[in-house]
Design a protein around this motif. Structure first.
Motif, PDB file in Angstrom:
ATOM      1  N   THR A   1      20.630  -1.069   5.258  1.00  0.00           N
ATOM      2  CA  THR A   1      21.647  -2.091   5.506  1.00  0.00           C
ATOM      3  C   THR A   1      22.366  -1.740   6.795  1.00  0.00           C
ATOM      4  O   THR A   1      22.739  -0.584   7.013  1.00  0.00           O
ATOM      5  CB  THR A   1      22.658  -2.160   4.349  1.00  0.00           C
ATOM      6  N   VAL A   2      22.566  -2.727   7.654  1.00  0.00           N
ATOM      7  CA  VAL A   2      23.346  -2.545   8.877  1.00  0.00           C
ATOM      8  C   VAL A   2      24.743  -3.114   8.641  1.00  0.00           C
ATOM      9  O   VAL A   2      24.893  -4.273   8.257  1.00  0.00           O
ATOM     10  CB  VAL A   2      22.687  -3.253  10.073  1.00  0.00           C
ATOM     11  N   SER A   3      25.756  -2.296   8.853  1.00  0.00           N
ATOM     12  CA  SER A   3      27.152  -2.744   8.761  1.00  0.00           C
ATOM     13  C   SER A   3      27.711  -2.860  10.169  1.00  0.00           C
ATOM     14  O   SER A   3      27.835  -1.855  10.882  1.00  0.00           O
ATOM     15  CB  SER A   3      27.985  -1.756   7.943  1.00  0.00           C
ATOM     16  N   ILE A   4      28.066  -4.089  10.566  1.00  0.00           N
ATOM     17  CA  ILE A   4      28.405  -4.329  11.969  1.00  0.00           C
ATOM     18  C   ILE A   4      29.902  -4.364  12.238  1.00  0.00           C
ATOM     19  O   ILE A   4      30.372  -5.057  13.117  1.00  0.00           O
ATOM     20  CB  ILE A   4      27.720  -5.608  12.489  1.00  0.00           C
ATOM     21  N   GLY A   5      30.653  -3.549  11.478  1.00  0.00           N
ATOM     22  CA  GLY A   5      32.041  -3.309  11.832  1.00  0.00           C
ATOM     23  C   GLY A   5      33.064  -4.131  11.077  1.00  0.00           C
ATOM     24  O   GLY A   5      32.744  -5.080  10.369  1.00  0.00           O
TER      25      GLY A   5
ATOM     26  N   CYS B   1      25.785  -9.232  15.898  1.00  0.00           N
ATOM     27  CA  CYS B   1      27.187  -8.816  15.874  1.00  0.00           C
ATOM     28  C   CYS B   1      27.918  -9.454  14.696  1.00  0.00           C
ATOM     29  O   CYS B   1      27.330 -10.160  13.876  1.00  0.00           O
ATOM     30  CB  CYS B   1      27.866  -9.195  17.183  1.00  0.00           C
ATOM     31  N   GLY B   2      29.215  -9.206  14.635  1.00  0.00           N
ATOM     32  CA  GLY B   2      30.089  -9.791  13.630  1.00  0.00           C
ATOM     33  C   GLY B   2      31.334 -10.342  14.302  1.00  0.00           C
ATOM     34  O   GLY B   2      31.267 -11.118  15.234  1.00  0.00           O
TER      35      GLY B   2
ATOM     36  N   VAL C   1      19.824  -4.689  20.120  1.00  0.00           N
ATOM     37  CA  VAL C   1      21.178  -4.210  20.396  1.00  0.00           C
ATOM     38  C   VAL C   1      22.130  -4.813  19.366  1.00  0.00           C
ATOM     39  O   VAL C   1      22.093  -6.018  19.092  1.00  0.00           O
ATOM     40  CB  VAL C   1      21.623  -4.569  21.824  1.00  0.00           C
ATOM     41  N   ILE C   2      22.974  -3.953  18.799  1.00  0.00           N
ATOM     42  CA  ILE C   2      23.889  -4.351  17.731  1.00  0.00           C
ATOM     43  C   ILE C   2      25.294  -3.897  18.091  1.00  0.00           C
ATOM     44  O   ILE C   2      25.525  -2.726  18.408  1.00  0.00           O
ATOM     45  CB  ILE C   2      23.455  -3.730  16.393  1.00  0.00           C
ATOM     46  N   GLY C   3      26.256  -4.815  18.067  1.00  0.00           N
ATOM     47  CA  GLY C   3      27.649  -4.505  18.335  1.00  0.00           C
ATOM     48  C   GLY C   3      28.548  -5.261  17.389  1.00  0.00           C
ATOM     49  O   GLY C   3      28.086  -6.096  16.596  1.00  0.00           O
ATOM     50  N   HIS C   4      29.836  -5.016  17.464  1.00  0.00           N
ATOM     51  CA  HIS C   4      30.760  -5.727  16.576  1.00  0.00           C
ATOM     52  C   HIS C   4      31.149  -7.092  17.122  1.00  0.00           C
ATOM     53  O   HIS C   4      31.138  -8.087  16.397  1.00  0.00           O
ATOM     54  CB  HIS C   4      32.022  -4.901  16.325  1.00  0.00           C
ATOM     55  N   HIS C   5      31.491  -7.154  18.397  1.00  0.00           N
ATOM     56  CA  HIS C   5      32.015  -8.404  18.961  1.00  0.00           C
ATOM     57  C   HIS C   5      30.896  -9.300  19.493  1.00  0.00           C
ATOM     58  O   HIS C   5      29.902  -8.805  20.030  1.00  0.00           O
ATOM     59  CB  HIS C   5      32.978  -8.103  20.113  1.00  0.00           C
ATOM     60  N   PRO C   6      31.071 -10.614  19.384  1.00  0.00           N
ATOM     61  CA  PRO C   6      30.104 -11.526  20.006  1.00  0.00           C
ATOM     62  C   PRO C   6      30.145 -11.418  21.525  1.00  0.00           C
ATOM     63  O   PRO C   6      31.148 -11.011  22.116  1.00  0.00           O
ATOM     64  CB  PRO C   6      30.592 -12.914  19.557  1.00  0.00           C
ATOM     65  N   ILE C   7      29.047 -11.803  22.135  1.00  0.00           N
ATOM     66  CA  ILE C   7      29.010 -11.998  23.579  1.00  0.00           C
ATOM     67  C   ILE C   7      29.130 -13.500  23.840  1.00  0.00           C
ATOM     68  O   ILE C   7      30.173 -13.991  24.228  1.00  0.00           O
ATOM     69  CB  ILE C   7      27.732 -11.391  24.191  1.00  0.00           C
ATOM     70  N   TYR C   8      28.050 -14.234  23.561  1.00  0.00           N
ATOM     71  CA  TYR C   8      28.107 -15.691  23.546  1.00  0.00           C
ATOM     72  C   TYR C   8      28.095 -16.167  22.100  1.00  0.00           C
ATOM     73  O   TYR C   8      27.453 -15.549  21.241  1.00  0.00           O
ATOM     74  CB  TYR C   8      26.906 -16.295  24.284  1.00  0.00           C
ATOM     75  N   THR C   9      28.780 -17.264  21.828  1.00  0.00           N
ATOM     76  CA  THR C   9      28.842 -17.792  20.473  1.00  0.00           C
ATOM     77  C   THR C   9      28.514 -19.273  20.455  1.00  0.00           C
ATOM     78  O   THR C   9      28.380 -19.914  21.504  1.00  0.00           O
ATOM     79  CB  THR C   9      30.244 -17.605  19.851  1.00  0.00           C
TER      80      THR C   9
ATOM     81  N   VAL D   1      25.525 -13.957  14.767  1.00  0.00           N
ATOM     82  CA  VAL D   1      26.757 -13.442  14.168  1.00  0.00           C
ATOM     83  C   VAL D   1      26.586 -13.419  12.656  1.00  0.00           C
ATOM     84  O   VAL D   1      26.248 -14.438  12.046  1.00  0.00           O
ATOM     85  CB  VAL D   1      27.979 -14.306  14.551  1.00  0.00           C
ATOM     86  N   SER D   2      26.837 -12.243  12.057  1.00  0.00           N
ATOM     87  CA  SER D   2      26.815 -12.105  10.604  1.00  0.00           C
ATOM     88  C   SER D   2      28.128 -11.462  10.173  1.00  0.00           C
ATOM     89  O   SER D   2      28.176 -10.337   9.698  1.00  0.00           O
ATOM     90  CB  SER D   2      25.619 -11.250  10.169  1.00  0.00           C
ATOM     91  N   GLY D   3      29.212 -12.217  10.352  1.00  0.00           N
ATOM     92  CA  GLY D   3      30.539 -11.691  10.076  1.00  0.00           C
ATOM     93  C   GLY D   3      31.183 -12.295   8.846  1.00  0.00           C
ATOM     94  O   GLY D   3      32.402 -12.477   8.802  1.00  0.00           O
ATOM     95  N   ALA D   4      30.361 -12.606   7.832  1.00  0.00           N
ATOM     96  CA  ALA D   4      30.833 -13.365   6.677  1.00  0.00           C
ATOM     97  C   ALA D   4      30.797 -12.559   5.391  1.00  0.00           C
ATOM     98  O   ALA D   4      30.584 -13.106   4.306  1.00  0.00           O
ATOM     99  CB  ALA D   4      29.997 -14.639   6.527  1.00  0.00           C
ATOM    100  N   GLY D   5      31.026 -11.242   5.501  1.00  0.00           N
ATOM    101  CA  GLY D   5      30.941 -10.390   4.330  1.00  0.00           C
ATOM    102  C   GLY D   5      32.086 -10.518   3.357  1.00  0.00           C
ATOM    103  O   GLY D   5      31.971 -10.096   2.198  1.00  0.00           O
ATOM    104  N   SER D   6      33.201 -11.101   3.788  1.00  0.00           N
ATOM    105  CA  SER D   6      34.315 -11.357   2.861  1.00  0.00           C
ATOM    106  C   SER D   6      35.049 -12.620   3.325  1.00  0.00           C
ATOM    107  O   SER D   6      34.491 -13.719   3.205  1.00  0.00           O
ATOM    108  CB  SER D   6      35.236 -10.141   2.737  1.00  0.00           C
TER     109      SER D   6
END
Length: 311
Positions: free
Chosen positions: A68-72, A238-239, A197-205, A256-261
């Motif tokens: 599992t990758v946790s992106i912050g 990213c998230g 490449v995996i980071g927390h913040h988006p670059i383009y959305t 973007v996969s920032g929907a964990g909660s």
């Protein structure tokens, strides 16, 4: 292309238009590397975090996820205080309890983690057999079942965001020039068929707000994105935005996969992209020639799916 939960669980191929209804089920000998990606989750089980975790466990079991990758933004609102902080239990250990999620977690830091004790999250790697955060930024090389290789470049994006300077997000002392030099050298030296490449913040959305403000990160467009283009990176994950989305720019797919909660309902997507405020995560299967991913909600519905080929 939308897939039913039954299609996703039975095939776990998570493909786009090329999905075949008779694809074989994933098993140990399948020539692809399956894994799960989730971000922005640590809320003591609240805001549907626990429901997302339950579905992650089901999907991870069905696809035989290897990690599992946790992106912050692992812990809200202010990170953790120590390796004994109660949030390790209430937001992590007691939430992600499915046996299929007791695989390695590849972790990066988010801005909320920088509001707490970052070193404690690094040190927890020595306490938990599944928590893997060896450094603020690092690489991880995987051999795929078909013999190909994939190298994951986990970057630390918070120090690049200028608005955090002087705020509660304590990025003081972080050398972004050194990180970029490391990334450039690591990408140049990699012989892997896939460089992700995996980071927390988006670059383009794919998002803009009611006032027309686009959710892009100018600091990352200026400094990180040129390296993605220089090294022909196919996907950046990213998230940070509390939603699920995907958009393409200059040959790069930004997911973007920032929907964990906690999530929000986004405006209609821009740039021909996809966006959803559903709680959920990203499921990926990776082989030498293709990366198949789906954005999956907490009910097991694949809301968006796509295949990226390796040029």
């Amino acid at each position: 292309m939308k897939l039913s939960r039954r299609q996703f669980v039975s095939t776990t191929a998570v493909t786009g238009a090329a999905l075949a209804a008779d694809m074989p089920a994933v098993h140990a000998a399948d020539p692809a590397l399956p894994f799960i990606v989730v971000g922005d989750w640590g809320r003591r089980g609240h805001y549907d975090q626990r429901r997302v975790a339950v579905q992650m466990g089901k999907s991870a079991a069905a696809m035989d996820s290897r990690f599992t990758v946790s992106i912050g933004d692992n812990f809200y609102e202010n990170g953790v205080e120590s390796v004994d902080d109660p949030q390790w239990q209430s937001s992590f250990e007691e939430v992600y309890t499915a046996p299929s999620l007791f695989t390695p977690w590849k972790v990066i830091l988010g801005n909320h983690d920088y509001r707490g004790n970052v070193q404690a999250q690094l040190d927890y790697s020595h306490k938990s057999p599944r928590w893997n955060l060896p450094a603020r930024y690092y690489t991880d090389k995987q051999t795929l079942p078909d013999g190909a290789t994939a190298e994951f470049f986990y970057v630390d994006t918070s120090p690049f965001i200028k608005t955090y300077l002087g705020s509660r997000v304590n990025i003081s002392g972080q050398d972004t020039d050194a990180q970029l030099a490391w990334l450039d050298q690591a990408l140049s030296g990699s012989t892997a068929q896939w460089k992700i490449v995996i980071g927390h913040h988006p670059i383009y959305t794919a998002l803009s707000d009611d006032d027309g403000y686009v959710h892009d990160q100018p600091d990352l467009i200026a400094r990180l994105n040129p390296l993605l283009l220089k090294h022909n990176i196919r996907i950046y994950i990213c998230g940070h935005d509390h939603c699920l989305q995907s958009v393409k720019m200059d040959g790069v797919t930004y997911v973007v996969s920032g929907a964990g909660s906690e999530t929000y309902r986004p405006n209609p997507p821009i740039r021909g992209g996809f966006a959803s405020g559903s709680h959920g995560f990203m499921a990926v299967r990776l082989s030498a020639t293709r990366l198949d991913y789906g954005l999956v909600d907490m009910y097991g519905n694949t809301l968006f799916a796509e295949t990226i080929t390796n040029a």
